[in-house]
Design a protein around this motif. Structure first.
Motif, PDB file in Angstrom:
ATOM      1  N   VAL A  10      38.231  17.433   3.918  1.00  0.00           N
ATOM      2  CA  VAL A  10      36.885  17.591   4.461  1.00  0.00           C
ATOM      3  C   VAL A  10      36.172  16.251   4.428  1.00  0.00           C
ATOM      4  O   VAL A  10      36.258  15.519   3.439  1.00  0.00           O
ATOM      5  CB  VAL A  10      36.052  18.620   3.643  1.00  0.00           C
ATOM      6  CG1 VAL A  10      34.683  18.834   4.294  1.00  0.00           C
ATOM      7  CG2 VAL A  10      36.778  19.951   3.513  1.00  0.00           C
ATOM      8  N   LEU A  11      35.455  15.959   5.515  1.00  0.00           N
ATOM      9  CA  LEU A  11      34.544  14.826   5.535  1.00  0.00           C
ATOM     10  C   LEU A  11      33.128  15.365   5.672  1.00  0.00           C
ATOM     11  O   LEU A  11      32.817  16.074   6.636  1.00  0.00           O
ATOM     12  CB  LEU A  11      34.849  13.884   6.696  1.00  0.00           C
ATOM     13  CG  LEU A  11      33.889  12.688   6.836  1.00  0.00           C
ATOM     14  CD1 LEU A  11      34.030  11.751   5.647  1.00  0.00           C
ATOM     15  CD2 LEU A  11      34.116  11.947   8.151  1.00  0.00           C
ATOM     16  N   VAL A  12      32.280  15.038   4.693  1.00  0.00           N
ATOM     17  CA  VAL A  12      30.883  15.482   4.705  1.00  0.00           C
ATOM     18  C   VAL A  12      30.021  14.327   5.192  1.00  0.00           C
ATOM     19  O   VAL A  12      30.140  13.202   4.690  1.00  0.00           O
ATOM     20  CB  VAL A  12      30.428  15.916   3.293  1.00  0.00           C
ATOM     21  CG1 VAL A  12      28.954  16.326   3.304  1.00  0.00           C
ATOM     22  CG2 VAL A  12      31.292  17.068   2.783  1.00  0.00           C
ATOM     23  N   ALA A  23      29.568  18.692  -1.017  1.00  0.00           N
ATOM     24  CA  ALA A  23      30.651  17.777  -1.393  1.00  0.00           C
ATOM     25  C   ALA A  23      31.086  18.025  -2.840  1.00  0.00           C
ATOM     26  O   ALA A  23      32.284  18.055  -3.153  1.00  0.00           O
ATOM     27  CB  ALA A  23      30.200  16.328  -1.216  1.00  0.00           C
ATOM     28  N   ALA A  24      30.111  18.210  -3.739  1.00  0.00           N
ATOM     29  CA  ALA A  24      30.423  18.474  -5.146  1.00  0.00           C
ATOM     30  C   ALA A  24      31.207  19.763  -5.293  1.00  0.00           C
ATOM     31  O   ALA A  24      32.201  19.827  -6.039  1.00  0.00           O
ATOM     32  CB  ALA A  24      29.136  18.538  -5.959  1.00  0.00           C
ATOM     33  N   ALA A  25      30.776  20.822  -4.585  1.00  0.00           N
ATOM     34  CA  ALA A  25      31.462  22.112  -4.685  1.00  0.00           C
ATOM     35  C   ALA A  25      32.876  22.030  -4.132  1.00  0.00           C
ATOM     36  O   ALA A  25      33.807  22.616  -4.701  1.00  0.00           O
ATOM     37  CB  ALA A  25      30.656  23.175  -3.941  1.00  0.00           C
ATOM     38  N   ARG A  32      40.571  17.193  -1.081  1.00  0.00           N
ATOM     39  CA  ARG A  32      40.374  15.767  -0.822  1.00  0.00           C
ATOM     40  C   ARG A  32      39.152  15.625   0.069  1.00  0.00           C
ATOM     41  O   ARG A  32      39.194  16.017   1.241  1.00  0.00           O
ATOM     42  CB  ARG A  32      41.613  15.168  -0.162  1.00  0.00           C
ATOM     43  CG  ARG A  32      42.840  15.113  -1.077  1.00  0.00           C
ATOM     44  CD  ARG A  32      44.090  14.828  -0.293  1.00  0.00           C
ATOM     45  NE  ARG A  32      44.314  15.890   0.698  1.00  0.00           N
ATOM     46  CZ  ARG A  32      45.269  15.853   1.626  1.00  0.00           C
ATOM     47  NH1 ARG A  32      46.076  14.821   1.692  1.00  0.00           N
ATOM     48  NH2 ARG A  32      45.398  16.838   2.476  1.00  0.00           N
ATOM     49  N   VAL A  33      38.096  15.102  -0.482  1.00  0.00           N
ATOM     50  CA  VAL A  33      36.802  15.090   0.202  1.00  0.00           C
ATOM     51  C   VAL A  33      36.288  13.670   0.350  1.00  0.00           C
ATOM     52  O   VAL A  33      36.375  12.861  -0.581  1.00  0.00           O
ATOM     53  CB  VAL A  33      35.765  15.936  -0.585  1.00  0.00           C
ATOM     54  CG1 VAL A  33      34.420  15.952   0.141  1.00  0.00           C
ATOM     55  CG2 VAL A  33      36.277  17.362  -0.781  1.00  0.00           C
ATOM     56  N   GLY A  34      35.763  13.368   1.530  1.00  0.00           N
ATOM     57  CA  GLY A  34      35.075  12.112   1.765  1.00  0.00           C
ATOM     58  C   GLY A  34      33.626  12.385   2.112  1.00  0.00           C
ATOM     59  O   GLY A  34      33.289  13.441   2.650  1.00  0.00           O
ATOM     60  N   ASP A 152      28.637  18.594   8.897  1.00  0.00           N
ATOM     61  CA  ASP A 152      27.432  17.815   9.203  1.00  0.00           C
ATOM     62  C   ASP A 152      26.306  18.310   8.302  1.00  0.00           C
ATOM     63  O   ASP A 152      25.802  19.409   8.473  1.00  0.00           O
ATOM     64  CB  ASP A 152      27.063  17.989  10.677  1.00  0.00           C
ATOM     65  CG  ASP A 152      25.977  17.014  11.135  1.00  0.00           C
ATOM     66  OD1 ASP A 152      25.212  16.539  10.282  1.00  0.00           O
ATOM     67  OD2 ASP A 152      25.891  16.763  12.353  1.00  0.00           O
ATOM     68  N   ALA A 153      25.924  17.477   7.343  1.00  0.00           N
ATOM     69  CA  ALA A 153      24.819  17.802   6.432  1.00  0.00           C
ATOM     70  C   ALA A 153      23.805  16.662   6.474  1.00  0.00           C
ATOM     71  O   ALA A 153      23.307  16.217   5.438  1.00  0.00           O
ATOM     72  CB  ALA A 153      25.347  18.018   5.010  1.00  0.00           C
TER      73      ALA A 153
END
Length: 428
Positions: A10-12, A23-25, A32-34, A152-153
């Protein structure tokens, strides 16, 4: 990110409360989060965030509060008679209210992100590409970041989300100061949710859109006072709010001795439509229409809903056969199930009514609202009632309301019929 690197799950996009919460959750789910943002995630947030005590206690996050009050009240008389008259007595809410320590709240999410080995990117997204396997974002700085899903946040004007245009956006505007005064503007240890007393205004000003005082004792001789417009299109101007706050103090013979902090106009969109639920990216926070249309609250919803959404996304992403569009669809169904969409239509219907109520009608409305049971009005403001409970609360309030409020609620002048139709048959 090199094109040889494995894609992110996921890309936030963004670095505000909504972006950091999701993103934290997601990091806690071992994905694997960006996070891609223009600003540093640790850059100070400009606004204050409030929450009811029970909400934060249930989350076990009461340690993130900077202030907490048990003496919570509203003033819904007009203030024109003797201040000691029962007409102007405080309505006691019998519920704790708190203000977050913004730095602690931000650090709470950043620490969780770092525990989850989140990768941070600096840049401004400008191009989105999605195929059957991955999504990618290009930045103005020339970087291409690949992920299975894009969230998209980026706030109330999202970069990529498709949000329908349903007419003018109602905006809550505020002008506030933290400082010291010649006399206490509120009682010791008191939090004032709404003070609609208007005896500091001329008759002509009373015909204009109403505003109220949101105020609290911050301790050590400091007070926070904020003149607020509930939500209007077009919004009440900053100059008007500032003039009304000064007139309110002058009428009470209170002088400002020192200003420590000035909130020069907070503009909070209240009735942002729910985004198109068929798009191949997901939204979260203000970008996804999660602001409560009737109260403006958001942080409680972020804290409650980010973990369950992250779990659902983790499950979907682990299915290697699912495309970005299918993962986004599963996310949208979790974020905006039919019941929540129906509730949102009712809240927006209520806001549409309140936007047109004059000062006296608005005060009577809130008197009726706070005559509901404590659990009903609290559940309404926090969006924690079931749909059936919400309808029951609204019906009870309608029965309790005086005739002028009943008529105002029944009279259809704008988008009310469409919103009622959205309640009956929510859009997909």
């Amino acid at each position: 990110m090199s094109t040889n690197d494995p894609p992110m799950d996921v890309l936030v996009l963004g670095s505000g409360p909504g972006a950091l919460a999701i993103a934290a959750a997601l990091g806690q789910e071992k994905l694997r989060v960006g996070v891609l943002s223009i600003n540093e995630p640790s850059d100070p947030w400009p606004f204050t965030y409030g929450i009811w005590g029970e909400e934060v206690d249930q989350l076990g996050l009461e340690g993130l509060l900077k202030h907490r009050w048990s003496k919570t009240v509203s003033y819904l008389g007009d203030g024109s008679t003797d201040q000691n008259s029962p007409k102007n007595n405080a309505i006691k809410h019998n519920r704790d209210y708190g203000l977050f320590d913004k730095n602690k709240l931000q650090k709470h999410w950043i620490d969780q992100c770092n525990e989850g080995a989140i990768k941070w990117f600096r840049g401004e997204a400008y191009n989105l590409e999605i195929d059957n396997i991955t999504s990618s974002v290009k930045t103005i700085q020339g970087e291409r970041i690949i992920a299975k899903l894009i969230i998209d946040a980026t706030g109330y004007e999202p970069v990529f989300l498709n949000v329908p245009k349903n007419g003018e956006i109602a905006v809550q505007t505020c002008y506030g100061i933290v400082g010291e005064f010649s006399e206490p503007p509120v009682e010791k240890n008191q939090f004032v949710l709404m003070d609609y007393r208007s005896n500091h205004l001329s008759q002509e000003e009373k015909e204009e859109p109403p505003t109220f005082l949101y105020a609290m004792d911050m301790g050590n001789g400091k007070y926070f006072l904020e003149e607020t417009s509930l939500g209007l299109a077009p919004p009440v101007k900053l100059e008007t709010l500032k003039a009304r706050l000064h007139a309110r103090l002058k009428q009470r013979k209170i002088e400002i001795k020192k200003i420590d902090h000035e909130e020069n106009g907070v503009f909070l969109p209240m009735n942002i439509p729910i985004p198109d639920l068929n798009q191949s990216i997901l939204g979260f926070g203000g970008a996804a229409g999660m602001v409560h249309p009737a109260s403006g609250y958001l942080v409680g919803a972020l804290l409650r809903r980010a973990p369950s959404l992250a779990k659902e996304l983790a499950s979907a992403i682990k299915d290697s056969n699912k495309s970005p569009s299918e993962i986004a669809k599963q996310g949208w169904e979790t974020l905006w199930p039919k019941e929540l969409r129906r509730k949102q239509a009712l809240y927006q219907f209520g806001l549409e009514k309140l936007m047109r109520f004059p000062e006296s009608q608005l005060r009577y409305f809130f008197k009726s609202f706070f005559s509901l049971s404590n659990n009903q009005w609290y559940g309404f403001l926090t969006n924690t009632l079931t749909l059936n409970q919400l309808v029951a609360a609204m019906w009870t309030m309608f029965k309790k309301a005086p005739l002028n409020v009943k008529w105002g609620l029944m009279e259809m002048k704008g988008r009310e019929l469409k919103l009622l139709w959205d309640f009956v048959k929510p859009s997909i």
